[in-house]
Motif scaffolding. Structure first.
Motif: not given
Length: 214
Positions: A51-54, A152-153, A161-162
């Motif tokens: 979750l923290s990544r997107w 998320l995509a 994820a940027e």
């Protein structure tokens, strides 16, 4: 740029009405397909690390009835959790909102597709605000969710994820936000919005997300 705009076109946007414990609400609804198994999508929206990544880092008692805090974005209570198909939370803003008062709810529904893909549906219901909604319309929250679901995509596709803040400042991020605001304007019109009010709301939302446009 084309890939980013393809992701924008992949979602169906609807503005509707509903209710939360505090009263009448409007909803922003996003529906799209992800080319990923339902268990993978569920993990991406519930695992703190992913979750923290997107979206944002999350802390708290992450179970049914527990309280969560999404860093700098919102906090609330986990109202429903039925892996891997349904997650519903109260969604509050600001440090003074310490208890669930029914002003906002976010619900995510996942449905497995026929080819190993997943149908994703997000519904964010918020109590009508006599100033905020007429000024910005559904795009205020809708553009933010479009940006999140783009990240998320990318995560589900195996790309890192940027950072959303950095993406927002890039030329493609600015164009994405501009077109997202326009798309939410179309959803607002389809829901019966007054054309002049919708046009003003799209302009205000665009300036909010792309403040120096033009």
């Amino acid at each position: 740029m084309k890939d980013v705009l393809d992701e924008l076109a992949a979602a169906r946007r609807v503005m509707g009405t509903g209710s939360v414990p505090a009263g009448e609400a409007y909803t922003v609804e996003l529906r799209r397909r992800y080319d990923a198994e339902i268990e993978d999508v569920w993990d991406a929206i519930t695992s703190p690390e992913r979750l923290s990544r997107w979206l944002k880092p999350v802390t708290g008692d992450l179970r049914l009835g527990g309280k969560y805090d999404l860093e700098g974005m919102g906090h609330g209570e986990i109202l429903q959790c039925k892996p891997p198909r349904l997650l519903k939370v109260s969604w509050l803003f600001g440090p003074d909102a310490d208890a669930w008062d029914g002003t906002s709810e976010v619900e995510v529904r996942l449905t497995p597709g026929p080819t190993g893909d997943t149908e994703f549906e997000l519904i964010h219901a918020s109590v009508f605000d006599p100033h905020y909604f007429p000024t910005y319309g559904p795009g205020a929250g809708g553009v933010g969710w479009d940006l999140g679901l783009l990240a998320l995509a990318r995560l589900l596709a195996g790309d890192e994820a940027e950072n959303l803040a950095e993406f927002d400042k890039s030329p493609e991020g600015r164009e994405f936000s501009r077109r997202s605001a326009a798309a939410w304007g179309q959803a607002h019109l389809a829901a019966g919005g007054d054309p002049e009010q919708v046009a003003a709301a799209v302009e205000a939302t665009t300036k909010f997300y792309v403040p120096d446009l033009g």
